[in-house]
Scaffold this motif. Structure first.
Motif, PDB file in Angstrom:
ATOM      1  N   UNK A 128       0.829  -1.211   0.000  1.00  0.00           N
ATOM      2  CA  UNK A 128       0.000   0.000   0.000  1.00  0.00           C
ATOM      3  C   UNK A 128       0.865   1.263   0.000  1.00  0.00           C
ATOM      4  N   UNK A 129       1.989   1.244   0.696  1.00  0.00           N
ATOM      5  CA  UNK A 129       2.873   2.402   0.700  1.00  0.00           C
ATOM      6  C   UNK A 129       3.571   2.547  -0.656  1.00  0.00           C
ATOM      7  N   UNK A 130       3.905   1.433  -1.286  1.00  0.00           N
ATOM      8  CA  UNK A 130       4.496   1.481  -2.618  1.00  0.00           C
ATOM      9  C   UNK A 130       3.493   2.039  -3.633  1.00  0.00           C
ATOM     10  N   UNK A 131       2.241   1.609  -3.521  1.00  0.00           N
ATOM     11  CA  UNK A 131       1.211   2.117  -4.430  1.00  0.00           C
ATOM     12  C   UNK A 131       1.010   3.621  -4.239  1.00  0.00           C
ATOM     13  N   UNK A 150       3.913   5.248  -6.039  1.00  0.00           N
ATOM     14  CA  UNK A 150       3.783   5.213  -7.498  1.00  0.00           C
ATOM     15  C   UNK A 150       2.687   6.150  -7.976  1.00  0.00           C
ATOM     16  N   UNK A 151       1.646   6.307  -7.178  1.00  0.00           N
ATOM     17  CA  UNK A 151       0.559   7.224  -7.550  1.00  0.00           C
ATOM     18  C   UNK A 151       1.088   8.655  -7.653  1.00  0.00           C
TER      19      UNK A 151
END
Length: 105
Positions: free
Chosen positions: A94-97, A100-101
Motif C-alpha cells: 500500500x505504501x508502494x502504491x 507510485x501514484x
C-alpha cells in the motif's frame, strides 16, 4: 573476519550519501541524532517521508518484523544488500502504491 557492525555502518553511510547526491538535504545516521528512532529501527534521518532501515547481511531477511517495528508515520523501507549484489528495497504494497501514484501523476 568482517566486523558486522562496521559493515552495517558503512552501508548506512553509503545510502545516506546516495540520498544526498540524488535529493540533497542533511541525511544522518539516527544513532548519532535520535536514539528513539534508532531503537525503532530507523537508520537514517533527513529522508522524510521515508523511514529507512539498512541491512548489509548475507542471510535471507524476514522483512515483515523489521517493517512492523518501525513507526507508522512515513513510508517504511528496508534496504538490503548482500555481497556482490545490487541492493533491494522491501516495503509494504500500500505504501508502494501511494508512492507510485505520486510519481505517475
Amino acid at each position: 573476519m568482517i566486523d558486522a557492525r562496521k559493515k552495517g555502518k558503512r552501508f548506512e553511510l553509503r545510502i545516506a550519501e546516495l540520498w544526498r547526491q540524488r535529493h540533497g538535504g542533511k541525511v544522518r545516521r539516527s544513532r548519532a541524532v535520535n536514539i528513539d528512532l534508532d531503537n525503532a529501527g530507523v537508520d537514517l534521518v533527513g529522508t522524510d517521508p521515508f523511514l529507512i532501515q539498512c541491512k548489509a547481511v548475507e542471510r535471507n531477511l524476514d522483512y515483515l518484523p523489521i517493517l512492523e517495528a518501525m513507526p507508522n508515520d512515513g513510508i517504511r523501507c528496508v534496504i538490503h544488500k548482500r555481497n556482490n549484489t545490487r541492493p533491494v528495497v522491501a516495503m509494504y504494497l500500500d505504501e508502494w502504491l501511494d508512492l507510485t501514484e505520486c510519481y505517475l501523476k
